[in-house]
Enzyme design. Sequence first.
Site, PDB file in Angstrom:
ATOM      1  N   ASN A 125       3.213  -1.847  -6.867  1.00  0.00           N
ATOM      2  CA  ASN A 125       2.557  -2.864  -7.691  1.00  0.00           C
ATOM      3  C   ASN A 125       3.578  -3.658  -8.510  1.00  0.00           C
ATOM      4  OD1 ASN A 125       0.665  -4.433  -8.911  1.00  0.00           O
ATOM      5  ND2 ASN A 125      -0.437  -2.801  -9.899  1.00  0.00           N
ATOM      6  N   ARG A 130      11.837  -8.233  -9.878  1.00  0.00           N
ATOM      7  CA  ARG A 130      11.782  -7.253 -10.965  1.00  0.00           C
ATOM      8  C   ARG A 130      12.218  -5.866 -10.486  1.00  0.00           C
ATOM      9  NH1 ARG A 130       8.726  -4.683 -15.308  1.00  0.00           N
ATOM     10  NH2 ARG A 130       7.013  -4.050 -14.003  1.00  0.00           N
ATOM     11  N   ARG A 175       5.448   3.575 -13.993  1.00  0.00           N
ATOM     12  CA  ARG A 175       6.075   4.355 -12.915  1.00  0.00           C
ATOM     13  C   ARG A 175       7.003   5.448 -13.446  1.00  0.00           C
ATOM     14  NH1 ARG A 175       6.277  -0.814 -12.872  1.00  0.00           N
ATOM     15  NH2 ARG A 175       5.000  -1.997 -11.387  1.00  0.00           N
ATOM     16  N   LYS A 217       1.986   3.919   1.600  1.00  0.00           N
ATOM     17  CA  LYS A 217       2.907   2.799   1.749  1.00  0.00           C
ATOM     18  C   LYS A 217       4.342   3.183   1.379  1.00  0.00           C
ATOM     19  CE  LYS A 217       5.002  -1.243   0.946  1.00  0.00           C
ATOM     20  NZ  LYS A 217       6.129  -0.772   0.158  1.00  0.00           N
ATOM     21  N   PRO A 234       4.629   0.297   7.400  1.00  0.00           N
ATOM     22  CA  PRO A 234       4.156   0.235   6.018  1.00  0.00           C
ATOM     23  C   PRO A 234       3.244  -0.967   5.795  1.00  0.00           C
ATOM     24  CG  PRO A 234       6.543   0.556   6.106  1.00  0.00           C
ATOM     25  CD  PRO A 234       6.094   0.237   7.496  1.00  0.00           C
ATOM     26  N   ASP A 236       1.757  -3.217   3.137  1.00  0.00           N
ATOM     27  CA  ASP A 236       1.686  -3.716   1.770  1.00  0.00           C
ATOM     28  C   ASP A 236       0.791  -4.956   1.760  1.00  0.00           C
ATOM     29  OD1 ASP A 236       3.000  -5.884   2.771  1.00  0.00           O
ATOM     30  OD2 ASP A 236       4.930  -5.402   1.913  1.00  0.00           O
ATOM     31  N   GLN A 274       6.947  -4.558  12.102  1.00  0.00           N
ATOM     32  CA  GLN A 274       6.570  -4.735  10.698  1.00  0.00           C
ATOM     33  C   GLN A 274       7.583  -5.605   9.966  1.00  0.00           C
ATOM     34  OE1 GLN A 274       7.891  -3.752   7.684  1.00  0.00           O
ATOM     35  NE2 GLN A 274       6.177  -3.392   6.330  1.00  0.00           N
ATOM     36  N   PHE A 278       6.863  -9.121   8.218  1.00  0.00           N
ATOM     37  CA  PHE A 278       7.012  -9.206   6.757  1.00  0.00           C
ATOM     38  C   PHE A 278       7.881 -10.396   6.377  1.00  0.00           C
ATOM     39  CE2 PHE A 278       9.322  -8.245   2.829  1.00  0.00           C
ATOM     40  CZ  PHE A 278       8.282  -7.968   1.959  1.00  0.00           C
TER      41      PHE A 278
END
Length: 291
Positions: A125, A130, A175, A217, A234, A236, A274, A278
């Site tokens: 998330n 960041r 986290r 994920k 994965p 996302d 993937q 992506f």
Amino acid sequence: MKYAFYDNIVKITEADSFNIQEILECGQCFRFNKTGENKYRIIALNKVLDIEQNGETIFLSPCTEEEFKELWFNYFDLGTDYAEIKKIISKDDPIMQKAVEYAGGIRLLNQEPFETLISFIISQNNNIPRIKGIISRLSKAYGNAYNDEDSFFPDLAALIPVCNDDYMAIGTGFRAKYLCDCVEKLKNNEIDLHSLYNMPAEAAKKELLKIKGVGPKVADCVLLFSLGKRDMYPVDVWVKRVTELLYFDGKDIPKEEISRFAAEKWGKYAGFAQQYLFYYARSEKIGVDRV
DNA sequence: CTCCAGGGATCAG
DNA sequence: CTGATCCATGGA
């Protein structure tokens, strides 16, 4: 691919399916910076490596012949025939053909498992700029410095004394408690990360899911990017959107079903598929605002 | 101001 | 069991 070795420099010529920008920008790793035109610096495997690419010619430095053969050859997955993989996954699939043409220089790196696990717990998330910032601050605070600016990624021993508030202080947010739990379980040998490499994917995934903050994920990313499980796909937000849009006519599909679809369609090459999707989706902002 | 980010834990039904 | 809500934080 041809390799020539000079004094602390490795020169790669006739490079096939290798584009350093695509490799680094496809979201599999976070510790790199663009240092100039066609130049990148990566921090990995407890080393700093400068990479300059001009077409099919690539320079790695500082890098001895021995380091290249022992470390970077495997890190950049140079023993794998990507031309062949691209051919297989895009056969009778115009969508994948387009994704593969769009970023044909992607390679799946073989990264260090501990760093990959911690990094992808931080990724949940969160957004890529960041994530990079948090990992950089984590390294600076607890890793060994290699110059005034930056540091290597800390190892498990370096993170054992770190507490919840310390993680909060570098901006990990909610986290922090997950990182504590992860380090705790590794310290107590509840999970032996390196043993997962020789374990079947599903069994290895079950081990990773014991850690709080590690769900399907994050586990898939760790398996795919650092434990050699190239069949993981994965899912996302980006991959969900692009898979739904390009393969399911834009319908809303549960993540679980998307994983099954990928496993059936691409099998042991699902992880490669993937990454192409992506990169394609994120670069072209495919699926944003349900276009 | 609101919404979102390479999700997952927890709660409500 | 599935679905909704909450979680820290910074940038758009």
